[in-house]
Each structure stands twice: as structure tokens, then as C-alpha cells.
Design a protein around this motif. Sequence first.
Motif, PDB file in Angstrom:
ATOM      1  N   ILE A  47      -8.139   0.521  12.392  1.00  0.00           N
ATOM      2  CA  ILE A  47      -7.034  -0.429  12.233  1.00  0.00           C
ATOM      3  C   ILE A  47      -5.746   0.308  11.885  1.00  0.00           C
ATOM      4  O   ILE A  47      -4.675   0.016  12.424  1.00  0.00           O
ATOM      5  CB  ILE A  47      -7.392  -1.469  11.146  1.00  0.00           C
ATOM      6  CG1 ILE A  47      -8.580  -2.313  11.599  1.00  0.00           C
ATOM      7  CG2 ILE A  47      -6.187  -2.364  10.835  1.00  0.00           C
ATOM      8  CD1 ILE A  47      -9.175  -3.190  10.507  1.00  0.00           C
ATOM      9  N   ALA A  48      -5.859   1.296  10.990  1.00  0.00           N
ATOM     10  CA  ALA A  48      -4.674   2.061  10.566  1.00  0.00           C
ATOM     11  C   ALA A  48      -4.046   2.821  11.730  1.00  0.00           C
ATOM     12  O   ALA A  48      -2.815   2.911  11.831  1.00  0.00           O
ATOM     13  CB  ALA A  48      -5.052   3.021   9.438  1.00  0.00           C
ATOM     14  N   GLU A  49      -4.878   3.373  12.607  1.00  0.00           N
ATOM     15  CA  GLU A  49      -4.344   4.103  13.772  1.00  0.00           C
ATOM     16  C   GLU A  49      -3.500   3.176  14.646  1.00  0.00           C
ATOM     17  O   GLU A  49      -2.423   3.555  15.114  1.00  0.00           O
ATOM     18  CB  GLU A  49      -5.494   4.693  14.592  1.00  0.00           C
ATOM     19  CG  GLU A  49      -6.189   5.890  13.971  1.00  0.00           C
ATOM     20  CD  GLU A  49      -5.356   7.168  14.049  1.00  0.00           C
ATOM     21  OE1 GLU A  49      -4.242   7.141  14.617  1.00  0.00           O
ATOM     22  OE2 GLU A  49      -5.821   8.193  13.517  1.00  0.00           O
ATOM     23  N   SER A  50      -3.981   1.960  14.861  1.00  0.00           N
ATOM     24  CA  SER A  50      -3.227   1.010  15.681  1.00  0.00           C
ATOM     25  C   SER A  50      -1.953   0.564  14.971  1.00  0.00           C
ATOM     26  O   SER A  50      -0.885   0.458  15.588  1.00  0.00           O
ATOM     27  CB  SER A  50      -4.094  -0.202  16.019  1.00  0.00           C
ATOM     28  OG  SER A  50      -5.181   0.173  16.840  1.00  0.00           O
ATOM     29  N   LEU A  51      -2.046   0.303  13.679  1.00  0.00           N
ATOM     30  CA  LEU A  51      -0.852  -0.090  12.924  1.00  0.00           C
ATOM     31  C   LEU A  51       0.179   1.033  12.930  1.00  0.00           C
ATOM     32  O   LEU A  51       1.397   0.780  12.982  1.00  0.00           O
ATOM     33  CB  LEU A  51      -1.229  -0.456  11.487  1.00  0.00           C
ATOM     34  CG  LEU A  51      -2.044  -1.743  11.299  1.00  0.00           C
ATOM     35  CD1 LEU A  51      -2.425  -1.922   9.829  1.00  0.00           C
ATOM     36  CD2 LEU A  51      -1.263  -2.961  11.791  1.00  0.00           C
ATOM     37  N   TYR A  52      -0.295   2.261  12.881  1.00  0.00           N
ATOM     38  CA  TYR A  52       0.596   3.423  12.965  1.00  0.00           C
ATOM     39  C   TYR A  52       1.386   3.400  14.273  1.00  0.00           C
ATOM     40  O   TYR A  52       2.601   3.675  14.291  1.00  0.00           O
ATOM     41  CB  TYR A  52      -0.240   4.698  12.852  1.00  0.00           C
ATOM     42  CG  TYR A  52       0.487   5.973  13.202  1.00  0.00           C
ATOM     43  CD1 TYR A  52       1.425   6.528  12.339  1.00  0.00           C
ATOM     44  CD2 TYR A  52       0.224   6.644  14.402  1.00  0.00           C
ATOM     45  CE1 TYR A  52       2.076   7.705  12.660  1.00  0.00           C
ATOM     46  CE2 TYR A  52       0.878   7.815  14.730  1.00  0.00           C
ATOM     47  CZ  TYR A  52       1.802   8.338  13.855  1.00  0.00           C
ATOM     48  OH  TYR A  52       2.460   9.506  14.176  1.00  0.00           O
ATOM     49  N   GLU A  53       0.743   3.040  15.361  1.00  0.00           N
ATOM     50  CA  GLU A  53       1.424   2.961  16.655  1.00  0.00           C
ATOM     51  C   GLU A  53       2.513   1.883  16.634  1.00  0.00           C
ATOM     52  O   GLU A  53       3.600   2.064  17.184  1.00  0.00           O
ATOM     53  CB  GLU A  53       0.417   2.677  17.777  1.00  0.00           C
ATOM     54  CG  GLU A  53      -0.604   3.781  18.003  1.00  0.00           C
ATOM     55  CD  GLU A  53       0.037   5.096  18.444  1.00  0.00           C
ATOM     56  OE1 GLU A  53       1.094   5.041  19.114  1.00  0.00           O
ATOM     57  OE2 GLU A  53      -0.516   6.152  18.107  1.00  0.00           O
ATOM     58  N   TYR A  54       2.217   0.756  15.987  1.00  0.00           N
ATOM     59  CA  TYR A  54       3.232  -0.301  15.858  1.00  0.00           C
ATOM     60  C   TYR A  54       4.418   0.189  15.023  1.00  0.00           C
ATOM     61  O   TYR A  54       5.576  -0.123  15.320  1.00  0.00           O
ATOM     62  CB  TYR A  54       2.630  -1.550  15.203  1.00  0.00           C
ATOM     63  CG  TYR A  54       1.759  -2.372  16.125  1.00  0.00           C
ATOM     64  CD1 TYR A  54       2.322  -3.244  17.057  1.00  0.00           C
ATOM     65  CD2 TYR A  54       0.369  -2.291  16.058  1.00  0.00           C
ATOM     66  CE1 TYR A  54       1.518  -4.007  17.906  1.00  0.00           C
ATOM     67  CE2 TYR A  54      -0.436  -3.049  16.889  1.00  0.00           C
ATOM     68  CZ  TYR A  54       0.143  -3.901  17.820  1.00  0.00           C
ATOM     69  OH  TYR A  54      -0.652  -4.658  18.657  1.00  0.00           O
ATOM     70  N   LEU A  55       4.123   0.954  13.977  1.00  0.00           N
ATOM     71  CA  LEU A  55       5.194   1.454  13.105  1.00  0.00           C
ATOM     72  C   LEU A  55       6.091   2.458  13.819  1.00  0.00           C
ATOM     73  O   LEU A  55       7.324   2.379  13.724  1.00  0.00           O
ATOM     74  CB  LEU A  55       4.594   2.094  11.846  1.00  0.00           C
ATOM     75  CG  LEU A  55       3.916   1.151  10.844  1.00  0.00           C
ATOM     76  CD1 LEU A  55       3.294   1.952   9.705  1.00  0.00           C
ATOM     77  CD2 LEU A  55       4.901   0.134  10.275  1.00  0.00           C
TER      78      LEU A  55
END
Length: 436
Positions: A47-55
Motif C-alpha cells: 500500500i505504501a509503495e502505491s501511495l508513494y507513487e501518488y505523492l
Amino acid sequence: MKSIISFIKESLIELSIYIQKIEKEYGIDDPVIVYGFCDGLNLVHKIAESLYEYLIAKTINFHTLKKYILSIRNKYDEVIIIGLLSAAYSSESKRLINKITDNISLGIIIPAYREQERMYDYSKNNPNGQNAFLNKIMQYYWIFSDNSLIKSELLFIDDADITKSGDELIKNYNDIKKKLILKNNMSIKIIRLLDFKDGNLKKVNNILEKLKERSFSTKKGGSILFGLNYFLDLNYDYVSYYDFDLTHPIEHIGLMLNIIRKTSTIGMVINSRRRKNSYGYLPPKGQNLTSSLFQMVNREMLNINITDINVGCKLLSLEAFSKYYNEADDFDLSFDSELVMLCKKYNYSIIEIGGCFYHKYEDGKQGVMRNYGDMLDNTYKNLLRHNIETNDSNFVLYSIIKNSQGFAYIVDSFERNRRINENNEKLILRLKKESV
């Protein structure tokens, strides 16, 4: 890329399915254990990897992301929300770590004392298990493996433990490193303090000599001070330390590092469990009277407005530490207070931030055994020994305790005098005023 709201909804479903599985299999909902299993940590990282992409795509910023997650907090189980919130903190931490464009060095100290249970997975035969050792390594790799400009070392230190936690750590790491390929700028090391009883150290470590004077008898403070001096000898820039348990995720370190790098006048960053913008640690009704009183007495003695002086999650500038390392001499559980007072003494600022933590409060459950009276006595002695400027107003609460039958007695006495709807702070301040 799907909308951030759609992604969060899908993530909440994934977290819910995983947590239901763990509850069904083990009957537990403690975030420390739930996210200590490899499947739990891998899900948070996914989940964090995907949120990182959004950030990094600037679809959303961390403040707005956190605000949205908190806005739906009452609609989901707290264990689910803390997992998602932790992933958000991890994603922002990774964004901050990966934006560093100059060479820096960072050490991470993990003290280990009688940790044979927590280092392994939870099971019916190991109810205190957290899979903490492997989890720390996985978090360390996840957060630092992308940026080759950051030289880092994860250092486990066995607190001169005759139960041989260090032997267990080495045995486990020998199995893990066969499957782990660290980047050239990363390293993992395990130190058993008892190995240095005969002076087997390439460089002179200031704390090693003090350990010898104490016949290698130490508590957590000795291991942390040894680690700080170890990285000071290696000319590292920064050092953080974390408790062995999984309350404080290493992978959130980027938020502290981002702050301490802003100016050389910052000597320490504290990741507080007790601020209003901290999540996951405090019980719904707030901390108990024992913790409240200890924190207030400690703050008063040190004359500092910090909510969580003794938290096991801090980041220090070694440039600042180099000014006072020779004076640091508290090997007990009160060592944090000494580091804070010395940092202040040399005019370095201390910044406290709120964080996200894995924790389940259980009424009546005792954590690490601490003698708060002894810790406050040590702090009082250290203030005198280091010639810290104080006045009588710094010791009003401490004097009340010393003039009674001890810390536990005064807690009971204060509780008996509580008025209806009077919270801990109001109670303590009122009784303090009445005693003067």
C-alpha cells in the motif's frame, strides 16, 4: 492511475480481509502482532509503495492524505485505520528519503535485552512474539534501498545480556542474510557487549571504558550510549535509536530526518507518542495518572515543553552529540533525560513531532517494568552533576514526591483527591498549587 479515493477504498478492503484472517486464525487484533507477521508488513509496504507513487505524482500531498484517512476513522476498525495510516507515513518518509541529493550517513541502534520471545513470530507457544528482528530488517531495507547517497547501518546491540540474546540474533541473521542482498551503501551488524570485556575494539569507545568500570552491568542506556559512540567514531552524521519491539516503525524515519537536516542548530528530533497529532498509542481516555505524573515531573525538572522525553524513538545529530559525549554517563532507563538536558546545555534545539504507532492499550497490562521514582532521582542527580541551571520552581512536584513515601504512594494519594470530571493534568496542577 486510478483515483486516490478508489485506491484507498481497495486498500481498506485488503486490510480488512487480512485482519479478519489473523483474528480467525489467532484470535488477536493487536497491531504490533498483526503487522509483525511478514504478510502484514508486506501488505503495508504494498500500500505504501502505491501511495508513494501518488505523492511523487503530486496527485495528493501527505497532509491531505492523512487528513482524509482520519476523516473516515470512525467507519472502520482501528487496527485497519492504523495499518493504512502507517502506510501513509511510510510513503511520505520514502518520498523524503529519496529526494535527498547529497551524501549523508545514518546509523540506527536497536538495543536487545532478553528479546528471545519478541524476535520470533507470535504463536500460542510464544504469546509475546512479534517477529521483531526480521521485521526491523525488512523495514530498514524497504526505506533505504532506493537512495545510494545515504550510507546507513542497522546496529543491534545485546545489552551485556547473560541470557544471550545476541547469540540468537546472530543465529537468525545468518539464516536471513542468505536470502537478503543489501545494497553497497547498507549494512547490518550485531554487537554483543560482553565480547568487548577484554578490550577487543579497534577504536577506543568512550562508553566501553565506563562499561568496564561497571563490570559490564548495564541497562538500555549503556547500549544506546555505546551505539552513539560507535557511530561517532565512524564519523556518521546522524544516529537514531528504536526500541526492539514494533511500536515505532523504522520506515517512518524520513520525517525526522527531514527536520533535523534543516539547520545545524537542531540536536535532536523526538517522535512522540503523546502529542495531539500522534496516532495509535494512547488509550481512548488518555494516559493513566502514573504516566501523566512522571511526564509532568520530568518536564518540570528539565524545564522543557516536550510530551514524550523517554520515548524509544529519537534521531540525534552527531555533530551535536560530539560536544557532550564525554559527559553522558547514565546507563539506566533515565538516559533519555540526560541526553535531552545535555543537548539543551549546549544550546541545541530539540524538535518533537507526532507520529503513527502500532500499539494496543489493555487496561491493567504492564509494559516494561520501570521504577519511576529511581528514574526521577537519576535525573535530579544528573542535573546537579552537569551543572544545569535550575531554580526551585523546577522541583516542586519532585519535592512533593520526595517528601512523601515515594512515587507509587503519591500517585495513589493524588487519585484519592481527584474531583469529578478532573483530568490528570488539572488534578496534578491543582494539587501542586495547593502544596506550595
